[in-house]
Write a protein that holds these residues in place. Structure first.
Motif, mmCIF file in Angstrom:
data_model
loop_
_atom_site.group_PDB
_atom_site.id
_atom_site.type_symbol
_atom_site.label_atom_id
_atom_site.label_comp_id
_atom_site.label_asym_id
_atom_site.label_seq_id
_atom_site.Cartn_x
_atom_site.Cartn_y
_atom_site.Cartn_z
ATOM 1 N N ILE A 208 0.848 -1.189 0.000
ATOM 2 C CA ILE A 208 0.000 0.000 0.000
ATOM 3 C C ILE A 208 0.885 1.241 0.000
ATOM 4 C CG2 ILE A 208 -1.961 1.193 1.021
ATOM 5 C CD1 ILE A 208 -2.589 -1.257 2.665
ATOM 6 N N CYS B 204 -16.897 0.515 2.324
ATOM 7 C CA CYS B 204 -15.990 0.370 1.195
ATOM 8 C C CYS B 204 -16.752 0.506 -0.122
ATOM 9 C CB CYS B 204 -15.296 -0.986 1.245
ATOM 10 S SG CYS B 204 -14.034 -1.131 2.531
ATOM 11 N N MET C 291 -6.441 -0.877 -4.014
ATOM 12 C CA MET C 291 -6.858 -0.365 -2.712
ATOM 13 C C MET C 291 -7.769 0.844 -2.898
ATOM 14 S SD MET C 291 -5.389 -2.389 -0.553
ATOM 15 C CE MET C 291 -5.919 -1.451 0.895
ATOM 16 N N GLN D 227 -7.272 -1.093 9.095
ATOM 17 C CA GLN D 227 -6.687 0.151 8.599
ATOM 18 C C GLN D 227 -5.438 0.494 9.403
ATOM 19 O OE1 GLN D 227 -8.518 3.999 9.476
ATOM 20 N NE2 GLN D 227 -8.132 4.659 7.366
ATOM 21 N N GLN E 49 -5.390 3.659 3.141
ATOM 22 C CA GLN E 49 -6.527 3.027 2.497
ATOM 23 C C GLN E 49 -6.804 1.707 3.216
ATOM 24 O OE1 GLN E 49 -3.735 4.323 1.067
ATOM 25 N NE2 GLN E 49 -3.933 4.364 -1.160
ATOM 26 N N SER E 50 -8.087 1.397 3.419
ATOM 27 C CA SER E 50 -8.436 0.182 4.163
ATOM 28 C C SER E 50 -9.483 -0.657 3.452
ATOM 29 C CB SER E 50 -8.955 0.555 5.556
ATOM 30 O OG SER E 50 -10.067 1.417 5.470
ATOM 31 N N TRP F 110 -9.820 -3.269 0.240
ATOM 32 C CA TRP F 110 -9.001 -4.099 -0.654
ATOM 33 C C TRP F 110 -9.891 -4.758 -1.694
ATOM 34 C CZ3 TRP F 110 -8.249 -9.775 0.523
ATOM 35 C CH2 TRP F 110 -7.381 -10.378 -0.394
#
Length: 509
Positions: free
Chosen positions: A360, A435, A426, A444, A409-410, A412
């Motif tokens: 990431i 999301c 991401m 995160q 960013q959390s 995927w």
């Protein structure tokens, strides 16, 4: 995807990169000529400098890497290498811009004819090779990439707010009116003196890059990114991993994610905590077998960010190296007094495990020229955490620490550990904490770095003893270019523990 396993032969502290442009070094760093004349004005309760002339201060090129999509896996190494070469071309062109001010003052077409025109031709050749490599690997290259070959010059006080292209295709725009004889002529540039270098010989930061934290409005952070994923609902637990503050002095100017296999791919120096085998040539196997600075030995993840430096004349180990002083990154490296690495949950429900070797990148090292679409910087002072800025360095009161905070960013895509532009796999959470469609929530990562830094003084439009983030030379050490990188190398048991802890609503470490 395959990773180059070739190892560098010498450490950064002793190597000089072959083929690098010859640079004049003095006063601890690259000697840059003056970039613009400044007129002092008062604005919004703090001092600002504005360009009295319109002389070209830096080079603004469209970011080809962020425009590339769907590169076949077997072509990614070659494409990343070509993009790194393109970065070096921009750096070299900027160095030429910075060291030819006398010629520019005498020839209004010098920048266009001697710098921007040749740069466009070289970029066009690389773009052609990238398209060929993608097509040979079975992909379909974007035929419009050629439109990104041209670059433009622009003043330092003019941030590109127009997104990633920002007019960069108009490579001839600044030929006539920004380099004329009447602007920044003999008195300011002809003798190589720099009125805006704070006496240390580099371009940036300048007074306008700083703001008194008391002049920042509470809850007014202007970044669209970096929202905290967790909240009152969903998965409310946390997991903290303690990996130190780089006590092992692991530094280099590589970027394993964006430029694997490329020496000095970042053109600035990074701090590393966690995994101890971090350089451009580290394979996934190398990372898995490496030592770690984390207290929990199951966490061999790599966490890295650009160093902060105090521009006080200190000759660091990299004072004469590419990525360091030879590219304008000078002064004393400041280690964080504290580096908090915390994983949090999702407002909307449970999180799932990250895949091993997930990569990431958050923030954008080229935000000054790219615009703020991917900027994810948060600067503040301890005791003033409700006041956050993205494009200024804070001036903190005595006893208050400078804070750098990054929320990664959390979300995927559920499939890929990386993507062609190192971003598409991401996504950030949306405003409601959910999301985007097709993405799933993972823990995160939130990084909070605290520094003990003597507060710079700003007088008469000049800043004395400034601190600044390392940057690509053409990014002028702007605070908005701050960024952060992460590769997950937790073992399966630890990752499951992180997920379970967060989903149960517990605070673990």
């Amino acid at each position: 995807m395959g990773r180059n396993t070739r190892k560098r032969r010498t450490p950064l502290a002793t190597k000089i990169v072959a083929g690098a442009a010859a640079l004049a070094v003095g006063g601890g760093g690259l000697v840059w000529a003056n970039f613009y004349a400044s007129a002092h004005e008062d604005h919004g309760g703090h001092n600002r400098t504005r360009s009295a002339g319109a002389q070209v201060a830096t080079i603004d090129c469209p970011d080809v890497g962020q425009k590339i999509r769907d590169v076949p896996d077997r072509a990614r190494g070659e494409v990343d290498g070509e993009l790194a070469t393109m970065d070096s071309q921009i750096t070299n062109a900027y160095q030429r811009l910075a060291t030819t001010r006398r010629a520019q003052a005498g020839d209004s077409q010098f920048v266009q004819n001697s710098i921007l025109g040749p740069l466009k031709d070289r970029r066009k050749a690389i773009i052609d090779r990238i398209q060929l490599e993608i097509n040979r690997a079975g992909g379909k290259a974007d035929d419009n990439l050629d439109e990104l070959a041209g670059c433009q010059g622009r003043p330092a006080d003019q941030q590109n707010g127009g997104g990633q292209n920002g007019g960069g295709q108009d490579d001839g725009q600044n030929g006539d009116d920004q380099n004329g004889d009447g602007q920044n002529g003999d008195g300011q540039n002809g003798d190589g003196q720099n009125q805006d270098d704070n006496g240390n010989g580099v371009a940036g930061p300048v007074a306008d890059d700083f703001i008194d934290i008391n002049d920042v409005q509470p809850n007014s952070r202007n970044s669209r990114n970096g929202l905290a994923a967790n909240g009152d609902g969903g998965s409310t637990g946390t997991f903290v991993t303690d990996c130190g503050v780089n006590e092992n002095n692991l530094f280099n100017s590589d970027n394993l994610i964006a430029a694997p296999g490329v020496d000095n791919g970042a053109h600035h120096t990074h701090d590393y905590v966690g995994n101890q085998d971090n350089d451009a040539f580290s394979s996934d196997e190398d990372l898995a077998n490496a030592d770690t600075s984390c207290q929990n030995q199951g966490d061999k993840s790599t966490y890295y960010w650009p160093v902060l430096r105090l521009q006080d004349g200190t000759q660091e180990f990299d004072a004469n190296d590419q990525g360091g002083g030879a590219e304008g990154n000078i002064g004393k490296i400041l280690k964080p007094a504290q580096a908090e690495l915390k994983f949090v949950g999702s407002q909307q429900g449970d999180v799932v495990a990250m895949p091993k070797f997930l990569r990431i990148i958050t923030g954008d090292a080229k935000s000054f020229t790219n615009g703020d679409a991917n900027a994810n910087t948060s600067w503040s002072c301890s005791g003033f955490e409700d006041r956050q800025v993205t494009d200024k360095y804070p001036l903190c009161p005595e006893g208050s620490q400078v804070l750098r905070t990054t929320n990664f960013q959390s979300c995927w895509d559920g499939q890929n550990i990386d993507s062609a532009n190192h971003r598409d796999h991401m996504a950030f959470v949306q405003e409601d904490g959910s999301c985007p469609e097709g993405f799933q929530a993972i823990p995160q990562l939130q990084v909070r770095l605290a520094y003990d830094i003597p507060t710079p003084t700003v007088e008469n439009g000049q800043v004395q003893n400034p601190y600044a983030v390392d940057s690509f030379p053409e990014q002028l050490h702007k605070p908005i270019t701050d960024h952060n990188d992460f590769i997950n190398v937790m073992d399966e048991d630890l990752m499951n523990e992180v997920v379970d802890c967060i989903n149960r609503g517990e605070d673990c470490q």
